[in-house]
Design a protein around this motif. Structure first.
Motif, PDB file in Angstrom:
ATOM      1  N   UNK A 157      24.274 -71.335  49.115  1.00 17.48           N
ATOM      2  CA  UNK A 157      24.563 -70.410  50.206  1.00 17.48           C
ATOM      3  C   UNK A 157      23.395 -69.482  50.546  1.00 17.48           C
ATOM      4  N   UNK A 158      22.671 -69.027  49.517  1.00 19.42           N
ATOM      5  CA  UNK A 158      21.621 -68.028  49.742  1.00 19.42           C
ATOM      6  C   UNK A 158      20.225 -68.623  49.841  1.00 19.42           C
ATOM      7  N   UNK A 159      19.962 -69.702  49.091  1.00 20.47           N
ATOM      8  CA  UNK A 159      18.614 -70.284  49.112  1.00 20.47           C
ATOM      9  C   UNK A 159      18.585 -71.651  49.789  1.00 20.47           C
ATOM     10  N   UNK A 160      19.763 -72.125  50.222  1.00 22.14           N
ATOM     11  CA  UNK A 160      19.875 -73.420  50.896  1.00 22.14           C
ATOM     12  C   UNK A 160      19.279 -74.566  50.062  1.00 22.14           C
ATOM     13  N   UNK A 161      19.450 -74.451  48.739  1.00 19.87           N
ATOM     14  CA  UNK A 161      19.007 -75.508  47.840  1.00 19.87           C
ATOM     15  C   UNK A 161      17.550 -75.449  47.445  1.00 19.87           C
ATOM     16  N   UNK A 162      16.801 -74.502  47.982  1.00 20.78           N
ATOM     17  CA  UNK A 162      15.377 -74.427  47.649  1.00 20.78           C
ATOM     18  C   UNK A 162      15.153 -73.948  46.217  1.00 20.78           C
ATOM     19  N   UNK A 163      16.004 -73.070  45.719  1.00 20.36           N
ATOM     20  CA  UNK A 163      15.951 -72.630  44.328  1.00 20.36           C
ATOM     21  C   UNK A 163      17.119 -73.275  43.600  1.00 20.36           C
ATOM     22  N   UNK A 164      16.818 -74.083  42.598  1.00 26.15           N
ATOM     23  CA  UNK A 164      17.870 -74.820  41.909  1.00 26.15           C
ATOM     24  C   UNK A 164      18.801 -73.882  41.154  1.00 26.15           C
ATOM     25  N   UNK A 222       9.353 -74.140  41.560  1.00 22.13           N
ATOM     26  CA  UNK A 222       8.246 -74.722  42.328  1.00 22.13           C
ATOM     27  C   UNK A 222       8.360 -76.229  42.512  1.00 22.13           C
ATOM     28  N   UNK A 223       9.013 -76.927  41.593  1.00 17.46           N
ATOM     29  CA  UNK A 223       9.053 -78.396  41.666  1.00 17.46           C
ATOM     30  C   UNK A 223       9.635 -78.928  42.974  1.00 17.46           C
ATOM     31  N   UNK A 224      10.817 -78.474  43.411  1.00 20.04           N
ATOM     32  CA  UNK A 224      11.348 -79.002  44.683  1.00 20.04           C
ATOM     33  C   UNK A 224      10.439 -78.718  45.870  1.00 20.04           C
ATOM     34  N   UNK A 225       9.760 -77.575  45.825  1.00 18.88           N
ATOM     35  CA  UNK A 225       8.876 -77.209  46.940  1.00 18.88           C
ATOM     36  C   UNK A 225       7.624 -78.078  46.976  1.00 18.88           C
ATOM     37  N   UNK A 226       7.134 -78.458  45.785  1.00 18.16           N
ATOM     38  CA  UNK A 226       5.885 -79.218  45.707  1.00 18.16           C
ATOM     39  C   UNK A 226       6.112 -80.714  45.533  1.00 18.16           C
ATOM     40  N   UNK A 227       7.372 -81.145  45.544  1.00 19.65           N
ATOM     41  CA  UNK A 227       7.690 -82.549  45.261  1.00 19.65           C
ATOM     42  C   UNK A 227       7.013 -83.521  46.227  1.00 19.65           C
ATOM     43  N   UNK A 228       6.992 -83.170  47.494  1.00 18.01           N
ATOM     44  CA  UNK A 228       6.383 -84.056  48.492  1.00 18.01           C
ATOM     45  C   UNK A 228       4.883 -84.151  48.276  1.00 18.01           C
ATOM     46  N   UNK A 229       4.248 -83.015  48.006  1.00 19.42           N
ATOM     47  CA  UNK A 229       2.807 -82.998  47.762  1.00 19.42           C
ATOM     48  C   UNK A 229       2.459 -83.774  46.496  1.00 19.42           C
ATOM     49  N   UNK A 230       3.298 -83.656  45.457  1.00 17.97           N
ATOM     50  CA  UNK A 230       3.058 -84.340  44.183  1.00 17.97           C
ATOM     51  C   UNK A 230       3.533 -85.789  44.192  1.00 17.97           C
ATOM     52  N   UNK A 231       4.220 -86.179  45.263  1.00 22.43           N
ATOM     53  CA  UNK A 231       4.732 -87.550  45.404  1.00 22.43           C
ATOM     54  C   UNK A 231       5.662 -87.929  44.248  1.00 22.43           C
ATOM     55  N   UNK A 241      13.372 -81.509  38.650  1.00 25.64           N
ATOM     56  CA  UNK A 241      13.588 -82.879  39.118  1.00 25.64           C
ATOM     57  C   UNK A 241      15.020 -83.098  39.586  1.00 25.64           C
ATOM     58  N   UNK A 242      15.974 -82.385  38.987  1.00 27.89           N
ATOM     59  CA  UNK A 242      17.368 -82.496  39.422  1.00 27.89           C
ATOM     60  C   UNK A 242      17.521 -82.028  40.865  1.00 27.89           C
ATOM     61  N   UNK A 243      16.746 -81.015  41.228  1.00 23.84           N
ATOM     62  CA  UNK A 243      16.783 -80.517  42.604  1.00 23.84           C
ATOM     63  C   UNK A 243      16.006 -81.424  43.552  1.00 23.84           C
ATOM     64  N   UNK A 244      15.150 -82.280  42.990  1.00 23.11           N
ATOM     65  CA  UNK A 244      14.330 -83.196  43.807  1.00 23.11           C
ATOM     66  C   UNK A 244      14.989 -84.560  43.934  1.00 23.11           C
ATOM     67  N   UNK A 245      15.242 -85.196  42.790  1.00 26.20           N
ATOM     68  CA  UNK A 245      15.892 -86.506  42.743  1.00 26.20           C
ATOM     69  C   UNK A 245      16.474 -86.677  41.342  1.00 26.20           C
ATOM     70  N   UNK A 246      17.789 -86.656  41.223  1.00 26.44           N
ATOM     71  CA  UNK A 246      18.446 -86.685  39.910  1.00 26.44           C
ATOM     72  C   UNK A 246      18.085 -87.932  39.106  1.00 26.44           C
TER      73      UNK A 246
END
Length: 255
Positions: free
Chosen positions: A34-41, A182-191, A215-220
């Motif tokens: 609700x508050x971070x829209x999933x950006x912070x796990x 930081x992981x979900x935010x940098x996931x695309x850059x880190x591939x 990684x759970x917030x990126x791809x379980x």
């Protein structure tokens, strides 16, 4: 009525602990969505809530174990102990496919080594910048930058004070939270898309809790692979911290 509830809770401490942690995770998940829209796990938020509750429990009881010092929540001490922690870490390996794990090869091993040494160097430099000049204190705080488990283990082995060991734990916790956020935010850059990339990332990041939540917030599906390699940091750090790394710091520090 209250006496019945209190007695039941005291006799079933572990059940109460699961209920409390479940409620914390539920609230954390809601805040995350609700508050971070999933950006912070939610796991990162849960750790902050846990630290807050530990502080409140310590203030109320005057003890040193947070909520576990309160009789009503004594089961949290068992749930948060080494037995269930190690069980949870080992359990992550059961979802790993051996064929995928082998693909990491030497890259995974190199990432594991770099992920152990580089955070240690950063931790030592930070400790020195804040006025710690003796090899024991710098090594202990540097070891905490590897993981919050390696710090106190190393400090105990080389004779660090309890205050320094507490700082090493705090260093590791801060690192874990940073990796989680930081992981979900940098996931695309880190591939971070494949098991191999997750294992390399786990080797470089080094914190099991941080890597798992990130990684759970990126791809379980990537969680077991990242956690598998990150788990080795504890053992490797506990081996190198009181021996090779301590001698290296002592050589450069001169005391």
């Amino acid at each position: 009525m209250w006496d019945v509830i209190r007695k039941t809770a005291e006799e079933n401490g572990l059940v109460v602990a699961f209920v409390v942690i479940g409620l914390v995770m539920l609230v954390s998940g809601v805040i995350s969505r609700k508050l971070t829209f999933g950006r912070v796990h939610g796991s990162a938020i849960a750790i902050l809530i846990g630290l807050g509750l530990a502080y409140i429990g310590g203030k109320m009881s005057g003890g040193s174990k947070g909520l576990a010092d309160l009789t009503l929540f004594g089961g949290i001490g068992l749930m948060g102990g080494t037995m269930l922690r190690d069980f949870a870490i080992v359990a992550t390996a059961f979802e790993v496919q051996a064929t995928e794990a082998r693909r990491a090869g030497w890259i995974g091993a190199i990432a594991l080594f770099l992920g152990t040494v580089l955070p240690f160097i950063v931790g030592v430099c930070v400790a020195r910048a804040f006025g710690y000049s003796d090899a024991v204190s710098m090594t202990t705080i540097g070891a905490g930058a590897i993981t919050y488990i390696v710090g106190p283990v190393t400090g105990k082995a080389i004779g660090a004070s309890s205050d320094v060991m507490a700082l090493s734990i705090a260093t590791g916790v801060v690192k874990a939270i940073i990796v989680m956020v930081a992981t979900p935010m940098a996931a695309k850059f880190l591939r971070l898309k494949t098991p191999r990339s997750a294992m390399v990332f786990g080797g470089l990041a080094g914190t099991v809790s941080g890597v798992s939540a990130g990684l759970a917030a990126t791809d379980r599906r990537l969680v077991p692979y990242g956690a598998l390699v990150a788990t080795f940091h504890t053992g490797l750090g506990c081996l190198l911290g009181p021996s090779v790394l301590f001698m290296a710091v002592k050589f450069f520090a001169g005391k």
